[in-house]
Design an enzyme around this catalytic site. Structure first.
Site, PDB file in Angstrom:
ATOM      1  N   GLU A   1       0.825  -1.207   0.000  1.00 32.50           N
ATOM      2  CA  GLU A   1       0.000   0.000   0.000  1.00 32.50           C
ATOM      3  C   GLU A   1       0.857   1.254   0.000  1.00 32.50           C
ATOM      4  O   GLU A   1       1.922   1.299   0.609  1.00 32.50           O
ATOM      5  CB  GLU A   1      -0.937   0.001   1.220  1.00 32.50           C
ATOM      6  CG  GLU A   1      -1.942  -1.146   1.149  1.00 32.50           C
ATOM      7  CD  GLU A   1      -2.969  -1.145   2.266  1.00 32.50           C
ATOM      8  OE1 GLU A   1      -3.518  -2.206   2.551  1.00 32.50           O
ATOM      9  OE2 GLU A   1      -3.213  -0.075   2.849  1.00 32.50           O
TER      10      GLU A   1
ATOM     11  N   CYS B   1       4.317  -6.639   8.526  1.00 34.04           N
ATOM     12  CA  CYS B   1       5.417  -6.250   9.418  1.00 34.04           C
ATOM     13  C   CYS B   1       5.512  -7.288  10.531  1.00 34.04           C
ATOM     14  O   CYS B   1       4.496  -7.774  11.021  1.00 34.04           O
ATOM     15  CB  CYS B   1       5.157  -4.869  10.021  1.00 34.04           C
ATOM     16  SG  CYS B   1       6.521  -4.289  11.069  1.00 34.04           S
TER      17      CYS B   1
ATOM     18  N   CYS C   1      -1.131  -1.184  15.905  1.00 35.29           N
ATOM     19  CA  CYS C   1      -0.918  -0.935  14.476  1.00 35.29           C
ATOM     20  C   CYS C   1      -1.555  -2.056  13.640  1.00 35.29           C
ATOM     21  O   CYS C   1      -1.302  -3.240  13.884  1.00 35.29           O
ATOM     22  CB  CYS C   1       0.584  -0.853  14.198  1.00 35.29           C
ATOM     23  SG  CYS C   1       1.019  -0.872  12.450  1.00 35.29           S
TER      24      CYS C   1
ATOM     25  N   GLY D   1       5.360  -1.837   7.233  1.00 29.86           N
ATOM     26  CA  GLY D   1       6.672  -2.438   7.423  1.00 29.86           C
ATOM     27  C   GLY D   1       7.656  -1.590   8.207  1.00 29.86           C
ATOM     28  O   GLY D   1       7.447  -0.389   8.420  1.00 29.86           O
ATOM     29  N   GLU D   2       8.709  -2.237   8.642  1.00 28.54           N
ATOM     30  CA  GLU D   2       9.774  -1.569   9.389  1.00 28.54           C
ATOM     31  C   GLU D   2      10.977  -1.409   8.451  1.00 28.54           C
ATOM     32  O   GLU D   2      11.666  -2.389   8.131  1.00 28.54           O
ATOM     33  CB  GLU D   2      10.129  -2.411  10.624  1.00 28.54           C
ATOM     34  CG  GLU D   2      11.403  -2.020  11.333  1.00 28.54           C
ATOM     35  CD  GLU D   2      11.520  -0.526  11.676  1.00 28.54           C
ATOM     36  OE1 GLU D   2      10.541   0.071  12.149  1.00 28.54           O
ATOM     37  OE2 GLU D   2      12.606   0.030  11.438  1.00 28.54           O
TER      38      GLU D   2
ATOM     39  N   CYS E   1       3.593  -4.350  16.817  1.00 28.62           N
ATOM     40  CA  CYS E   1       3.093  -3.285  17.695  1.00 28.62           C
ATOM     41  C   CYS E   1       1.574  -3.462  17.821  1.00 28.62           C
ATOM     42  O   CYS E   1       0.878  -3.617  16.807  1.00 28.62           O
ATOM     43  CB  CYS E   1       3.456  -1.909  17.140  1.00 28.62           C
ATOM     44  SG  CYS E   1       5.229  -1.721  16.889  1.00 28.62           S
TER      45      CYS E   1
ATOM     46  N   CYS F   1      -1.596   6.767   9.140  1.00 28.37           N
ATOM     47  CA  CYS F   1      -0.505   6.039   9.785  1.00 28.37           C
ATOM     48  C   CYS F   1      -1.040   4.859  10.586  1.00 28.37           C
ATOM     49  O   CYS F   1      -1.955   4.998  11.385  1.00 28.37           O
ATOM     50  CB  CYS F   1       0.239   6.955  10.740  1.00 28.37           C
ATOM     51  SG  CYS F   1       1.524   7.876   9.911  1.00 28.37           S
TER      52      CYS F   1
ATOM     53  N   CYS G   1       3.874   8.400   0.987  1.00 32.19           N
ATOM     54  CA  CYS G   1       4.149   7.510   2.117  1.00 32.19           C
ATOM     55  C   CYS G   1       4.281   6.089   1.559  1.00 32.19           C
ATOM     56  O   CYS G   1       3.331   5.557   0.987  1.00 32.19           O
ATOM     57  CB  CYS G   1       2.989   7.615   3.107  1.00 32.19           C
ATOM     58  SG  CYS G   1       3.089   6.479   4.500  1.00 32.19           S
TER      59      CYS G   1
ATOM     60  N   ASN H   1      -5.040   6.243  15.341  1.00 30.07           N
ATOM     61  CA  ASN H   1      -6.052   5.828  14.375  1.00 30.07           C
ATOM     62  C   ASN H   1      -6.562   4.481  14.838  1.00 30.07           C
ATOM     63  O   ASN H   1      -5.821   3.502  14.809  1.00 30.07           O
ATOM     64  CB  ASN H   1      -5.437   5.709  12.981  1.00 30.07           C
ATOM     65  CG  ASN H   1      -5.027   7.065  12.456  1.00 30.07           C
ATOM     66  OD1 ASN H   1      -5.834   7.976  12.384  1.00 30.07           O
ATOM     67  ND2 ASN H   1      -3.762   7.214  12.129  1.00 30.07           N
TER      68      ASN H   1
ATOM     69  N   LEU I   1       8.124   6.369  19.434  1.00 30.59           N
ATOM     70  CA  LEU I   1       8.311   6.088  20.874  1.00 30.59           C
ATOM     71  C   LEU I   1       7.059   5.523  21.547  1.00 30.59           C
ATOM     72  O   LEU I   1       7.082   4.451  22.126  1.00 30.59           O
ATOM     73  CB  LEU I   1       8.724   7.371  21.602  1.00 30.59           C
ATOM     74  CG  LEU I   1      10.167   7.829  21.459  1.00 30.59           C
ATOM     75  CD1 LEU I   1      10.399   9.046  22.362  1.00 30.59           C
ATOM     76  CD2 LEU I   1      11.150   6.716  21.835  1.00 30.59           C
TER      77      LEU I   1
HETATM   78  N1  SAH Z   1       7.624   0.671  11.205  1.00 36.19           N
HETATM   79  C1  SAH Z   1       7.942   2.042  11.225  1.00 36.19           C
HETATM   80  C2  SAH Z   1       7.312   2.824  10.098  1.00 36.19           C
HETATM   81  C3  SAH Z   1       5.909   2.465   9.712  1.00 36.19           C
HETATM   82  S1  SAH Z   1       4.685   2.879  10.908  1.00 36.19           S
HETATM   83  C4  SAH Z   1       7.599   2.645  12.565  1.00 36.19           C
HETATM   84  O1  SAH Z   1       6.925   1.980  13.342  1.00 36.19           O
HETATM   85  O2  SAH Z   1       8.036   3.741  12.842  1.00 36.19           O
HETATM   86  C5  SAH Z   1       4.581   4.646  10.693  1.00 36.19           C
HETATM   87  C6  SAH Z   1       4.092   5.389  11.933  1.00 36.19           C
HETATM   88  O3  SAH Z   1       2.714   5.095  12.195  1.00 36.19           O
HETATM   89  C7  SAH Z   1       4.837   5.014  13.195  1.00 36.19           C
HETATM   90  O4  SAH Z   1       5.173   6.167  13.922  1.00 36.19           O
HETATM   91  C8  SAH Z   1       3.813   4.193  13.928  1.00 36.19           C
HETATM   92  O5  SAH Z   1       4.056   4.141  15.295  1.00 36.19           O
HETATM   93  C9  SAH Z   1       2.555   4.906  13.593  1.00 36.19           C
HETATM   94  N2  SAH Z   1       1.348   4.137  13.853  1.00 36.19           N
HETATM   95  C10 SAH Z   1       1.185   2.819  13.769  1.00 36.19           C
HETATM   96  N3  SAH Z   1      -0.080   2.470  14.070  1.00 36.19           N
HETATM   97  C11 SAH Z   1      -0.733   3.623  14.357  1.00 36.19           C
HETATM   98  C12 SAH Z   1      -2.067   3.914  14.723  1.00 36.19           C
HETATM   99  N4  SAH Z   1      -2.984   2.968  14.828  1.00 36.19           N
HETATM  100  N5  SAH Z   1      -2.387   5.196  14.949  1.00 36.19           N
HETATM  101  C13 SAH Z   1      -1.463   6.185  14.809  1.00 36.19           C
HETATM  102  N6  SAH Z   1      -0.202   5.976  14.447  1.00 36.19           N
HETATM  103  C14 SAH Z   1       0.172   4.697  14.232  1.00 36.19           C
HETATM  104 FE1  SF4 Z   2       5.169  -1.414  14.596  1.00 37.03          FE
HETATM  105 FE2  SF4 Z   2       5.735   0.190  12.503  1.00 37.03          FE
HETATM  106 FE3  SF4 Z   2       5.574  -2.476  12.164  1.00 37.03          FE
HETATM  107 FE4  SF4 Z   2       3.360  -1.084  12.653  1.00 37.03          FE
HETATM  108  S1  SF4 Z   2       4.654  -0.918  10.846  1.00 37.03           S
HETATM  109  S2  SF4 Z   2       3.972  -3.043  13.612  1.00 37.03           S
HETATM  110  S3  SF4 Z   2       4.122   0.496  14.037  1.00 37.03           S
HETATM  111  S4  SF4 Z   2       7.044  -1.389  13.421  1.00 37.03           S
END
Ligand code: SAH
Ligand code: SF4
Length: 368
Positions: free
Chosen positions: A100, A120, A127, A167-168, A124, A341, A113, A298, A221
């Site tokens: 995506e 991933c 997410c 993804g990371e 988390c 995000c 983006c 979100n 963070l």
């Molecule tokens: N994996 C990387 C980049 C992709 S996620 C990372 O985690 O940083 C991009 C951003 O979206 C990150 O800051 C992540 O913490 C945030 N994010 C993930 N799930 C979210 C949610 N449900 N609501 C708001 N931000 C979220």
């Molecule tokens: Fe965590 Fe970023 Fe992977 Fe979502 S995309 S699981 S926020 S590392």
């Protein structure tokens, strides 16, 4: 599919994976004059046009090139929100991988983006991508192609790229870095306008500090202490906050680097005034002062907690500032098309029946 017995007149690469030398070699093997390669390359990367629109290259040659250099991603759906200012693509890559991409247009500029993995593995909890699990790494070509093809649908120049899709990025380091280099060297993006977002993969953060291009780093963070971060971000058990912050300091200390923190505001979980104070204390001593982007959560299907209410987000930001830390509340784009995000996820088999987004899903022709 490559047939090993086939004559080597085509490349086993894709349109945005081929190097200039490969494109030049291909064209010269077809007996084309030497200037053609530059013409094609400039069309794709400087004019940022689709191959089909390179009208200075004759139609039969374009058709031949399109066949020899296929696209890596087939467009499956596009959807739009914010009166057309936010666009989301769902692509299919090799092996059926779902990818995506989101384009956010603003007056005079645009941001893409991109995803770096299908799914991933970091898990988390808040997410949607993490909830869905890992499918595969994307290639550099697939990452670059997301930017190029989003640009094709944007009248504004897409001068910013954020690695904040699925993804990371630092768990797929080599492909991510190869994509960064191509975005910079060929597509002409400034390194500072390329933002790599990480959940805190410490070795990757340290390696990034050694690279020649000073990309901007965003560190996610979401918690001021290890106990809470362990719960929200499982990787914290491997790389705890102190290590992540030390790597962040090191990155900032490397000349020309910029860095900010991301913090998803989760109602009743990480948004209390005392947590803002604790975060400000942890981020004190950054030079220049640390900056935190507060993103209201979100809501995702697999995570029960709500977003923090706006007043609580504003109060959190105020306390961070009082503690000497910069804070910006980020507006969410594309929430109603699951383009914001953390909302991106692979949805094989029709998605989540519990949600119905007010979206016009447009069936598009396949891309390759
Ligand atoms: N994996 C990387 C980049 C992709 S996620 C990372 O985690 O940083 C991009 C951003 O979206 C990150 O800051 C992540 O913490 C945030 N994010 C993930 N799930 C979210 C949610 N449900 N609501 C708001 N931000 C979220
Ligand atoms: Fe965590 Fe970023 Fe992977 Fe979502 S995309 S699981 S926020 S590392």
């Amino acid at each position: 599919m490559t047939d090993p017995s086939a004559p080597a007149t085509t490349l086993t690469t894709t349109r945005y994976g081929a190097s200039f030398e490969e494109v030049a070699g291909l064209l010269s093997s077809w007996g084309e004059p030497a200037y053609r390669a530059r013409q094609v390359w400039d069309g794709l990367y400087r004019r940022r046009a689709p191959l089909e629109e390179l009208t200075d290259v004759g139609r039969p040659l374009r058709a031949r090139l399109a066949e020899a250099l296929p696209l890596a991603l087939a467009a499956r759906h596009t959807s739009s929100a914010d009166r057309g200012e936010t666009l989301k693509w769902l692509w299919e890559g090799a092996g059926g991988a779902s990818v995506e991409t989101v384009l956010m247009r603003y007056p005079g500029r645009a941001t893409v983006c991109v995803s770096t993995q299908a799914g991933c593995a970091m898990g988390c909890t808040f997410c949607a991508t993490g909830q869905a699990g890992f499918e595969r790494h994307l290639t550099a070509a697939e990452i670059v192609e997301q930017v190029a093809r989003a640009q094709h649908d944007s009248p504004q120049r897409a001068g910013n790229v954020v690695f904040m899709g699925m993804g990371e990025p630092l768990a797929n380091y080599d492909a991510t870095w190869a994509a960064v280099v191509r975005l910079h060297d060929d597509l002409g993006l400034s390194a500072r306008h390329i933002t790599v977002s990480t959940v805190g993969v410490v070795p990757g953060m340290r390696r990034l500090a050694t690279e020649r291009l000073p990309v901007t780093l965003a560190v996610s963070l979401h918690a001021p202490d290890d106990a809470l971060r362990d719960e929200l971000v499982p990787l914290n058990r491997r790389y705890p906050l102190a290590d992540v912050l030390a790597a962040a300091r090191h990155y900032l200390a490397t000349s020309g680097r910029r860095l900010s923190f991301e913090y998803a505001m989760i109602g009743g979980v990480n948004d209390a005034p005392a947590q803002a104070d604790a975060l400000a204390r942890r981020l004190s001593g950054f030079s220049p002062a640390a900056h935190v982007n507060l993103i209201p959560l979100n809501p995702t299907p697999g995570f029960g907690a709500p977003a923090s209410p706006p007043r609580r987000v504003a109060a959190f930001a105020e306390r961070l500032r009082a503690g000497g830390v910069g804070a910006t509340v980020r507006r969410n784009r594309g929430t109603e098309i699951d383009a914001a995000c953390g909302q991106l996820r692979t949805r094989h088999g029709g998605g989540d029946p519990g949600r119905s987004a007010p979206v016009t899903m447009v069936q598009r022709r396949g891309g390759s």
